[in-house]
Design a protein around this motif. Sequence first.
Motif: not given
Length: 72
Positions: A7, A9, A18, A63-67
């Motif tokens: 990821d 991000r 992103s 995850s759909a959310e930024r870590p």
Amino acid sequence: MGRRYIDCRAFPSENNCSVAISADSDTELLEAAVQHAVSVHKHTDSPELRAQLQTLFKDGTPSAERPPMATA
């Protein structure tokens, strides 16, 4: 082996990247991650880059959310 991901991000970058990449094999994930690092972040493809990227692989899917940002 299940699905794995890396990821972007989670790491600071000039372009506030992103991208999160996932694959069913480490080989496929590594190739995609190297292509991304070289083409987007202007890194040089090298054994050192490949080894560093492999240490960042995680099990599962991103995850759909930024870590949270990784710390040095």
